[in-house]
Design a protein around this motif. Structure first.
Motif, short mmCIF file in Angstrom:
data_model
loop_
_atom_site.label_atom_id
_atom_site.label_comp_id
_atom_site.label_asym_id
_atom_site.label_seq_id
_atom_site.Cartn_x
_atom_site.Cartn_y
_atom_site.Cartn_z
N GLN A 177 68.58 41.95 62.04
CA GLN A 177 67.93 41.36 60.87
C GLN A 177 68.83 41.43 59.64
OE1 GLN A 177 64.20 43.16 59.89
NE2 GLN A 177 63.99 42.08 57.95
N TYR A 178 69.49 42.55 59.47
CA TYR A 178 70.37 42.71 58.31
C TYR A 178 71.80 42.24 58.61
CZ TYR A 178 66.69 45.38 56.06
OH TYR A 178 65.51 45.79 55.48
N GLY A 194 51.79 52.26 59.83
CA GLY A 194 51.91 50.85 59.50
C GLY A 194 52.09 50.62 58.01
N SER A 195 51.33 51.34 57.19
CA SER A 195 51.44 51.17 55.74
C SER A 195 52.80 51.64 55.23
CB SER A 195 50.32 51.94 55.04
OG SER A 195 49.05 51.48 55.46
N TYR A 196 53.28 52.76 55.78
CA TYR A 196 54.60 53.25 55.36
C TYR A 196 55.70 52.28 55.76
CZ TYR A 196 58.67 56.24 54.87
OH TYR A 196 59.90 56.74 54.53
N LEU A 197 55.56 51.67 56.95
CA LEU A 197 56.57 50.72 57.39
C LEU A 197 56.63 49.50 56.47
CD1 LEU A 197 58.61 50.12 59.67
CD2 LEU A 197 56.76 48.92 60.86
N VAL A 198 55.48 49.00 56.07
CA VAL A 198 55.44 47.86 55.16
C VAL A 198 55.99 48.25 53.79
CG1 VAL A 198 53.91 46.23 53.99
CG2 VAL A 198 53.53 46.79 56.40
N HIS A 199 55.57 49.42 53.31
CA HIS A 199 56.05 49.89 52.00
C HIS A 199 57.56 50.09 52.02
CE1 HIS A 199 56.05 52.17 48.22
NE2 HIS A 199 56.87 53.01 48.83
N SER A 200 58.08 50.70 53.08
CA SER A 200 59.51 50.96 53.16
C SER A 200 60.31 49.67 53.21
CB SER A 200 59.81 51.81 54.40
OG SER A 200 61.19 52.02 54.56
N GLY A 201 59.83 48.69 53.95
CA GLY A 201 60.55 47.44 54.04
C GLY A 201 60.60 46.66 52.75
N ASN A 202 59.64 46.90 51.86
CA ASN A 202 59.60 46.17 50.60
C ASN A 202 60.20 46.95 49.44
OD1 ASN A 202 57.71 43.49 50.74
ND2 ASN A 202 57.05 45.01 52.24
N TYR A 221 68.26 52.52 54.41
CA TYR A 221 67.11 53.41 54.64
C TYR A 221 66.17 52.80 55.68
CZ TYR A 221 63.03 56.32 53.67
OH TYR A 221 61.96 57.16 53.79
N VAL A 222 65.95 51.50 55.57
CA VAL A 222 65.06 50.83 56.52
C VAL A 222 65.64 50.88 57.93
CG1 VAL A 222 63.98 48.63 57.13
CG2 VAL A 222 64.11 49.34 54.74
N MET A 223 66.93 50.74 58.06
CA MET A 223 67.57 50.79 59.37
C MET A 223 67.36 52.15 60.03
SD MET A 223 71.13 48.74 58.55
CE MET A 223 71.84 49.21 60.11
N LYS A 224 67.30 53.21 59.26
CA LYS A 224 67.11 54.54 59.81
C LYS A 224 65.64 54.87 60.08
CE LYS A 224 71.48 55.68 59.57
NZ LYS A 224 72.29 55.90 60.78
N ALA A 225 64.75 54.41 59.20
CA ALA A 225 63.36 54.84 59.27
C ALA A 225 62.48 53.89 60.07
CB ALA A 225 62.79 54.98 57.86
N ALA A 226 62.82 52.61 60.08
CA ALA A 226 61.91 51.63 60.69
C ALA A 226 61.71 51.83 62.19
CB ALA A 226 62.42 50.21 60.40
#
Length: 222
Positions: free
Chosen positions: A113-114, A165-173, A179-184
């Motif tokens: 994606q990135y 799910g909420s943390y994933l959406v919050h982190s992506g935005n 950070y997203v690559m590590k946490a998602a």
């Protein structure tokens, strides 16, 4: 001769009558013990003929498909197949390996994606590191105690699914791509696992709650 024959018959009948049982008012020790013996009120110790016949008829009905097999599952436990002697370990291993593969796949998708170069060694290492953690989580959630309380189990996964799910959406935005690559990947894997473990109605409500969270904060899905 005739008279002698009749006399002999009369004598033989008299001898037989003399040797037969004669009533008496006297009791010996054996007779006293028999009179004083208590009756047996315990009933039959083994199965009766009616019980054996009923069990045999039930087995024939099961073989012919007329009746379902008996379920020896204790009360308040999910039904189990009595013929299944496998331990839950194979199921736990299957879940854990599936989650590790999901982690691996999501990791590759995030890299793609990135538009980053996929570093296979790092992705495989992270998936292998997460495997024992997934194994422990699945094992603890499939013990006998959690399965005895299906409502509490569903609520726990319901809360965990909404949080992941909420943390994933919050982190992506809100967070950067590194950070997203590590946490998602791990968070998304836990979200998928929580959704699978819940009953379908709880899974639907969990997905609606995450969608409402995203809409409320005007977040976008990737």
């Amino acid at each position: 001769m005739g008279g002698n024959r009749k006399e002999r018959r009369a004598q033989s009948k008299g001898a037989a009558a003399a040797t037969a049982f004669q009533p008496s008012t006297e009791l010996d020790e054996e007779g006293v013990n028999m009179i004083l013996r208590h009756p047996d009120r315990q009933g039959p110790t083994g199965k009766t003929l009616f019980e054996l016949a009923e069990e045999r008829q039930y087995q024939l009905d099961v073989q012919n498909g007329k009746r379902p097999p008996k379920d020896n599952t204790p009360a308040r436990e999910p039904p189990k197949d009595d013929d299944d002697k496998l331990t839950p370990l194979p199921e736990v291993v299957l879940y854990a390996v599936t989650m590790a593969v999901c982690h691996f796949t999501l990791d590759v998708l995030v890299y793609n994606q990135y538009r980053e170069d996929i570093i296979w060694a790092e992705i495989i290492t992270r998936a292998a590191t997460a495997l024992p953690i997934f194994f422990l989580l699945v094992y603890l959630s499939h013990l006998e105690l959690p399965t005895r309380f299906p409502l509490l189990r569903n609520l726990a996964f319901f809360a965990g699914g909404i949080a992941a799910g909420s943390y994933l959406v919050h982190s992506g935005n809100k967070h950067g791509y590194f950070y997203v690559m590590k946490a998602a990947p791990p968070v998304a894997t836990l979200w998928v696992w929580s959704t699978m473990e819940m009953d379908v109605q709880y899974s639907a409500l969990s997905a609606l709650a995450v969608l409402a969270y995203a809409r409320w904060n005007d977040f976008a899905f990737f």
